[in-house]
Design a protein around this motif. Structure first.
Motif, mmCIF file in Angstrom:
data_model
loop_
_atom_site.group_PDB
_atom_site.id
_atom_site.type_symbol
_atom_site.label_atom_id
_atom_site.label_comp_id
_atom_site.label_asym_id
_atom_site.label_seq_id
_atom_site.Cartn_x
_atom_site.Cartn_y
_atom_site.Cartn_z
ATOM 1 N N GLU A 197 31.549 -37.946 16.301
ATOM 2 C CA GLU A 197 31.341 -39.209 16.160
ATOM 3 C C GLU A 197 32.133 -40.340 16.527
ATOM 4 O O GLU A 197 31.835 -41.554 16.652
ATOM 5 C CB GLU A 197 31.058 -39.341 14.556
ATOM 6 C CG GLU A 197 32.459 -39.154 13.809
ATOM 7 C CD GLU A 197 32.336 -39.203 12.335
ATOM 8 O OE1 GLU A 197 32.682 -40.011 11.617
ATOM 9 O OE2 GLU A 197 32.004 -37.974 11.746
ATOM 10 N N ASN A 198 33.230 -39.943 17.190
ATOM 11 C CA ASN A 198 34.023 -40.885 17.838
ATOM 12 C C ASN A 198 33.755 -41.152 19.181
ATOM 13 O O ASN A 198 33.247 -40.526 19.901
ATOM 14 C CB ASN A 198 35.743 -40.222 17.924
ATOM 15 C CG ASN A 198 35.971 -39.788 16.627
ATOM 16 O OD1 ASN A 198 35.807 -40.198 15.376
ATOM 17 N ND2 ASN A 198 36.744 -38.410 16.536
ATOM 18 N N SER A 204 36.805 -44.836 15.380
ATOM 19 C CA SER A 204 36.519 -43.906 14.494
ATOM 20 C C SER A 204 35.304 -44.325 13.518
ATOM 21 O O SER A 204 35.130 -45.644 13.364
ATOM 22 C CB SER A 204 38.052 -43.571 13.705
ATOM 23 O OG SER A 204 38.420 -44.679 12.804
ATOM 24 N N SER A 205 35.150 -43.661 12.646
ATOM 25 C CA SER A 205 34.330 -44.169 11.540
ATOM 26 C C SER A 205 35.034 -44.856 10.521
ATOM 27 O O SER A 205 36.265 -44.387 10.303
ATOM 28 C CB SER A 205 33.287 -43.101 10.884
ATOM 29 O OG SER A 205 34.267 -42.186 10.114
ATOM 30 N N GLU A 206 34.539 -45.393 9.506
ATOM 31 C CA GLU A 206 35.248 -46.099 8.630
ATOM 32 C C GLU A 206 35.901 -45.372 7.394
ATOM 33 O O GLU A 206 36.634 -45.572 6.702
ATOM 34 C CB GLU A 206 34.380 -47.324 8.010
ATOM 35 C CG GLU A 206 33.086 -47.117 7.233
ATOM 36 C CD GLU A 206 32.387 -47.933 7.168
ATOM 37 O OE1 GLU A 206 32.696 -48.806 6.070
ATOM 38 O OE2 GLU A 206 31.207 -48.324 7.484
ATOM 39 N N PHE A 207 35.037 -44.004 7.591
ATOM 40 C CA PHE A 207 35.669 -43.032 6.472
ATOM 41 C C PHE A 207 36.437 -42.310 6.851
ATOM 42 O O PHE A 207 36.937 -41.167 6.160
ATOM 43 C CB PHE A 207 34.449 -42.321 6.047
ATOM 44 C CG PHE A 207 33.379 -43.488 5.482
ATOM 45 C CD1 PHE A 207 33.525 -43.946 4.374
ATOM 46 C CD2 PHE A 207 32.216 -43.351 6.224
ATOM 47 C CE1 PHE A 207 32.448 -45.186 3.931
ATOM 48 C CE2 PHE A 207 31.070 -44.492 5.661
ATOM 49 C CZ PHE A 207 31.399 -45.211 4.582
ATOM 50 N N MET A 208 36.957 -42.261 7.832
ATOM 51 C CA MET A 208 37.963 -41.074 8.553
ATOM 52 C C MET A 208 39.433 -41.509 7.938
ATOM 53 O O MET A 208 39.870 -42.450 7.723
ATOM 54 C CB MET A 208 38.154 -41.164 9.903
ATOM 55 C CG MET A 208 36.877 -40.650 10.623
ATOM 56 S SD MET A 208 36.861 -40.398 12.572
ATOM 57 C CE MET A 208 37.769 -38.964 12.765
ATOM 58 N N SER A 209 39.999 -40.164 7.578
ATOM 59 C CA SER A 209 41.282 -40.383 6.879
ATOM 60 C C SER A 209 42.457 -40.199 8.106
ATOM 61 O O SER A 209 41.924 -39.915 9.076
ATOM 62 C CB SER A 209 41.596 -39.138 5.888
ATOM 63 O OG SER A 209 41.461 -38.073 6.548
ATOM 64 N N TRP A 229 43.678 -45.746 17.677
ATOM 65 C CA TRP A 229 42.449 -45.466 16.955
ATOM 66 C C TRP A 229 42.109 -46.811 16.271
ATOM 67 O O TRP A 229 42.616 -47.408 15.193
ATOM 68 C CB TRP A 229 42.683 -44.507 15.626
ATOM 69 C CG TRP A 229 42.669 -43.116 16.448
ATOM 70 C CD1 TRP A 229 43.823 -42.390 16.700
ATOM 71 C CD2 TRP A 229 41.583 -42.357 16.783
ATOM 72 N NE1 TRP A 229 43.450 -40.991 17.238
ATOM 73 C CE2 TRP A 229 42.082 -41.027 17.002
ATOM 74 C CE3 TRP A 229 40.206 -42.157 16.662
ATOM 75 C CZ2 TRP A 229 41.406 -39.948 17.545
ATOM 76 C CZ3 TRP A 229 39.395 -41.517 16.898
ATOM 77 C CH2 TRP A 229 39.866 -40.214 17.408
ATOM 78 N N GLN A 230 40.823 -47.253 16.271
ATOM 79 C CA GLN A 230 40.280 -48.311 15.826
ATOM 80 C C GLN A 230 39.283 -48.173 14.671
ATOM 81 O O GLN A 230 38.560 -46.877 14.832
ATOM 82 C CB GLN A 230 39.546 -49.294 16.734
ATOM 83 C CG GLN A 230 40.204 -49.683 18.086
ATOM 84 C CD GLN A 230 40.982 -50.950 17.993
ATOM 85 O OE1 GLN A 230 40.518 -51.798 16.685
ATOM 86 N NE2 GLN A 230 41.791 -51.470 18.596
ATOM 87 N N GLN A 231 39.205 -48.617 13.526
ATOM 88 C CA GLN A 231 38.442 -48.380 12.326
ATOM 89 C C GLN A 231 37.900 -49.609 11.905
ATOM 90 O O GLN A 231 38.562 -50.631 11.822
ATOM 91 C CB GLN A 231 39.234 -47.648 11.395
ATOM 92 C CG GLN A 231 38.466 -46.712 10.599
ATOM 93 C CD GLN A 231 39.359 -46.186 9.703
ATOM 94 O OE1 GLN A 231 40.494 -46.542 9.598
ATOM 95 N NE2 GLN A 231 39.100 -44.754 9.365
ATOM 96 N N PRO A 232 36.267 -49.687 11.630
ATOM 97 C CA PRO A 232 35.722 -50.711 11.388
ATOM 98 C C PRO A 232 35.852 -51.186 9.713
ATOM 99 O O PRO A 232 36.190 -50.239 8.979
ATOM 100 C CB PRO A 232 34.189 -50.532 11.452
ATOM 101 C CG PRO A 232 34.361 -48.944 11.519
ATOM 102 C CD PRO A 232 35.558 -48.612 12.026
#
Length: 162
Positions: free
Chosen positions: A65-66, A88-93, A121-124
């Motif tokens: 999904e990345n 990355s998705s907003e739920f990735m740890s 790594w960018q995260q929304p």
């Protein structure tokens, strides 16, 4: 009757010639544009382009999904510095980001001309991208990647920010 037979044979010959000319024209129109071929050769000879394509292929193999946001290759004599930004998705740890990074870094560490590699790594968050993780590895760190676990990436990174 023989005049009619000659006319039919002549007519068939002309139809066959038209078909052959039409097919040859159609097949030649599918050939590459010479300007496009020159552009592709120029791109392939651009310093860092081969590394960029290799990095793109390596990261695409690991993505589910990345998404790749950006790949930068800074070519220098006998070395290249690479910066890859991933979405990355907003739920990735952090653990998931490290695992995904590690899987890609294993392959990237095999590219000898890369002397420095940075993963960003960018995260929304609230519809805006924020840096969730940034890691930079020098050549010594890249060489150690196959010998450490993904959870130990911070210990071999030249720079590690979360």
């Amino acid at each position: 009757m023989s005049i009619m037979k000659k006319f039919v044979n002549f007519y068939l010959l002309i139809v066959v010639l038209f078909i052959i000319v039409g097919l040859s024209g159609f097949s030649s129109s599918k050939k590459e544009n010479p300007e496009q071929a020159v552009e592709e050769i120029a791109l392939e000879n651009t310093p860092g382009y081969a590394t960029m394509r290799a990095i793109e292929a390596m990261t695409k193999e690991q993505q589910l999904e990345n998404a790749i946001l950006d790949i930068q290759v800074i070519p220098k004599p006998n070395e290249e510095i690479v910066i890859v930004e991933m979405q990355s998705s907003e739920f990735m740890s952090l653990d998931t980001l490290l695992k995904d990074s590690y899987n890609m870094l294993i392959k990237i560490s095999d590219v000898p001309q890369i002397t420095e590699f940075t993963f960003i790594w960018q995260q929304p968050v609230n519809n805006k991208n924020h840096v969730a993780l940034s890691m930079t590895f020098d050549r010594a760190g890249l060489d150690k990647i196959p010998t450490v676990a993904y959870s130990d990436l911070a210990s071999i990174a030249k720079d590690f920010k979360q």
